[in-house]
Structure formats: C-alpha cells, structure tokens
Design a protein around this motif. Structure first.
Motif, mmCIF file in Angstrom:
data_model
loop_
_atom_site.group_PDB
_atom_site.id
_atom_site.type_symbol
_atom_site.label_atom_id
_atom_site.label_comp_id
_atom_site.label_asym_id
_atom_site.label_seq_id
_atom_site.Cartn_x
_atom_site.Cartn_y
_atom_site.Cartn_z
ATOM 1 N N ALA A 1 0.823 -1.210 0.000
ATOM 2 C CA ALA A 1 0.000 0.000 0.000
ATOM 3 C C ALA A 1 0.858 1.261 0.000
ATOM 4 C CB ALA A 1 -0.939 -0.003 1.202
ATOM 5 N N VAL A 2 1.962 1.210 0.728
ATOM 6 C CA VAL A 2 2.843 2.379 0.816
ATOM 7 C C VAL A 2 3.527 2.672 -0.525
ATOM 8 C CG1 VAL A 2 5.008 3.188 1.862
ATOM 9 C CG2 VAL A 2 3.216 2.208 3.286
ATOM 10 N N THR A 3 3.895 1.636 -1.248
ATOM 11 C CA THR A 3 4.658 1.826 -2.487
ATOM 12 C C THR A 3 3.810 1.716 -3.748
ATOM 13 O OG1 THR A 3 5.216 -0.521 -2.595
ATOM 14 C CG2 THR A 3 6.758 0.922 -1.414
ATOM 15 N N ILE A 4 2.505 1.807 -3.619
ATOM 16 C CA ILE A 4 1.637 1.547 -4.769
ATOM 17 C C ILE A 4 1.849 2.554 -5.900
ATOM 18 C CG2 ILE A 4 -0.404 2.834 -4.035
ATOM 19 C CD1 ILE A 4 -1.757 -0.035 -5.011
ATOM 20 N N LEU A 5 2.183 3.780 -5.609
ATOM 21 C CA LEU A 5 2.398 4.763 -6.670
ATOM 22 C C LEU A 5 3.756 4.609 -7.339
ATOM 23 C CD1 LEU A 5 0.811 7.934 -5.025
ATOM 24 C CD2 LEU A 5 -0.176 6.417 -6.747
ATOM 25 N N ALA A 6 4.736 4.124 -6.608
ATOM 26 C CA ALA A 6 6.084 3.990 -7.159
ATOM 27 C C ALA A 6 6.269 2.691 -7.944
ATOM 28 C CB ALA A 6 7.110 4.075 -6.040
ATOM 29 N N HIS A 7 5.654 1.616 -7.489
ATOM 30 C CA HIS A 7 5.831 0.295 -8.104
ATOM 31 C C HIS A 7 4.472 -0.387 -8.199
ATOM 32 C CE1 HIS A 7 10.057 0.929 -7.348
ATOM 33 N NE2 HIS A 7 9.767 1.159 -6.075
ATOM 34 N N LEU A 8 3.673 0.010 -9.149
ATOM 35 C CA LEU A 8 2.288 -0.435 -9.225
ATOM 36 C C LEU A 8 2.152 -1.953 -9.278
ATOM 37 C CD1 LEU A 8 -0.661 0.451 -9.384
ATOM 38 C CD2 LEU A 8 -0.434 0.395 -11.855
ATOM 39 N N LEU A 9 2.860 -2.611 -10.207
ATOM 40 C CA LEU A 9 2.710 -4.053 -10.376
ATOM 41 C C LEU A 9 3.158 -4.823 -9.131
ATOM 42 C CD1 LEU A 9 2.093 -6.540 -12.123
ATOM 43 C CD2 LEU A 9 4.459 -6.438 -12.897
ATOM 44 N N TYR A 10 4.346 -4.517 -8.637
ATOM 45 C CA TYR A 10 4.856 -5.241 -7.472
ATOM 46 C C TYR A 10 4.055 -4.918 -6.204
ATOM 47 C CZ TYR A 10 8.761 -7.055 -10.106
ATOM 48 O OH TYR A 10 9.525 -7.728 -11.007
ATOM 49 N N SER A 11 3.528 -3.714 -6.112
ATOM 50 C CA SER A 11 2.703 -3.362 -4.958
ATOM 51 C C SER A 11 1.399 -4.140 -4.955
ATOM 52 C CB SER A 11 2.406 -1.859 -4.964
ATOM 53 O OG SER A 11 3.604 -1.141 -4.790
ATOM 54 N N ILE A 12 0.787 -4.258 -6.123
ATOM 55 C CA ILE A 12 -0.448 -5.044 -6.212
ATOM 56 C C ILE A 12 -0.159 -6.508 -5.888
ATOM 57 C CG2 ILE A 12 -2.200 -5.907 -7.809
ATOM 58 C CD1 ILE A 12 -2.092 -3.115 -9.138
ATOM 59 N N LEU A 13 0.935 -7.039 -6.419
ATOM 60 C CA LEU A 13 1.310 -8.420 -6.107
ATOM 61 C C LEU A 13 1.577 -8.593 -4.613
ATOM 62 C CD1 LEU A 13 3.625 -9.312 -9.125
ATOM 63 C CD2 LEU A 13 1.373 -10.270 -8.610
#
Length: 148
Positions: A32-44
């Motif tokens: 959730a914290v990194t969702i804007l920086a790393h969309l794909l890996y954050s969702i995973l």
C-alpha cells in the motif's frame, strides 16, 4: 500454555506460521505504501499478503463461507511442503522487485523467505502442523497433548 511457551517448543511449523502472519501484514502495508512507485509489485505484494493472512489464520477460513473452489485452492496449503513452495514463489517474485528498485518491498521478501525456510525445516523434520492458539489455531498445548 502461553505464547512464550509456544515459541520455546522448537516447532518450526509454529515459527513458519508466525513469520507467515508477519509477512502477510508487512506485504499488505508495504504494498500500500509503495503503490504509486511500483504499481505491479505493490499489487502483487497486497495479493500475496492477503493470501498469507488467509492461509495462516484458521479462524478466517472457518468464519468465511467458502465454496469448493476456494477449499480446493487453500486446502492443499495445509501441508508443510505446499506452504514452503507457495511462500518460495511469493519470495522469488518479491525479490525480483529489487530489479525495479522496489527496495522497501525487500523487507516483505525477507520475511516470506524466512517463513518458507521454517516450513521447509518443519517438513523435513516431519513436525506436526501447529498454529498459535491466540488466533484460533490448534496451539502447541493441544497438538502435543500438554495439559489437555
């Protein structure tokens, strides 16, 4: 038997359980914290974290009504070997986030890796599946017959 006594038993299944819970929480939060920086890996990370939490809290599977598809999907993960493989896959994906500069997601990758290693040791030692009694699990006391 309290939490401290459960941890002192030396059962790697319990250690894997606790590290799996920690991994689930960390993956959801870090995703959730990194969702804007790393969309794909954050969702995973969020998906993997949710799966870890569902796998590791037996009370959730008892409360939530599930169908045969969900039961067959998560039912196999009651075995140490399957949990080891699942967590190893989660860890490999999260470690690959470092190639895309997903530095903070490495914390989640490290805890998932440790959980996988604990389940590997538990599988090799053929230890009984134990979950902490604080979360509606079997507890070391009832699994080993202490004070029952």
């Amino acid at each position: 038997m309290g939490f401290a006594e459960e941890v002192r038993t030396g059962n790697f299944s319990l250690y894997g359980h606790l590290l799996g819970l920690l991994s689930g929480v960390l993956l959801v939060v870090l995703g959730a914290v990194t969702i804007l920086a790393h969309l794909l890996y954050s969702i995973l990370a969020i998906v993997f974290g949710a799966i870890c939490i569902i796998i590791e809290i037996p009370l959730l599977l008892k409360i939530c009504p599930t169908g045969p598809t969900v039961d067959s999907m998560f039912g196999g993960l009651k075995n140490h070997w399957w949990r080891f493989v699942a967590y190893l896959v989660f860890a490999a994906v999260m470690w690959s986030s470092l190639a895309k500069h997903g530095g903070i997601l490495a914390i989640g990758a490290a805890t998932v890796t440790l959980a996988a290693l604990c389940y590997l040791v538990a599988a090799v030692k053929k230890q009984t599946k134990v979950t902490t009694s604080m979360l509606g699990g079997t507890g070391v006391q009832s699994a080993y017959g202490y004070g029952v």
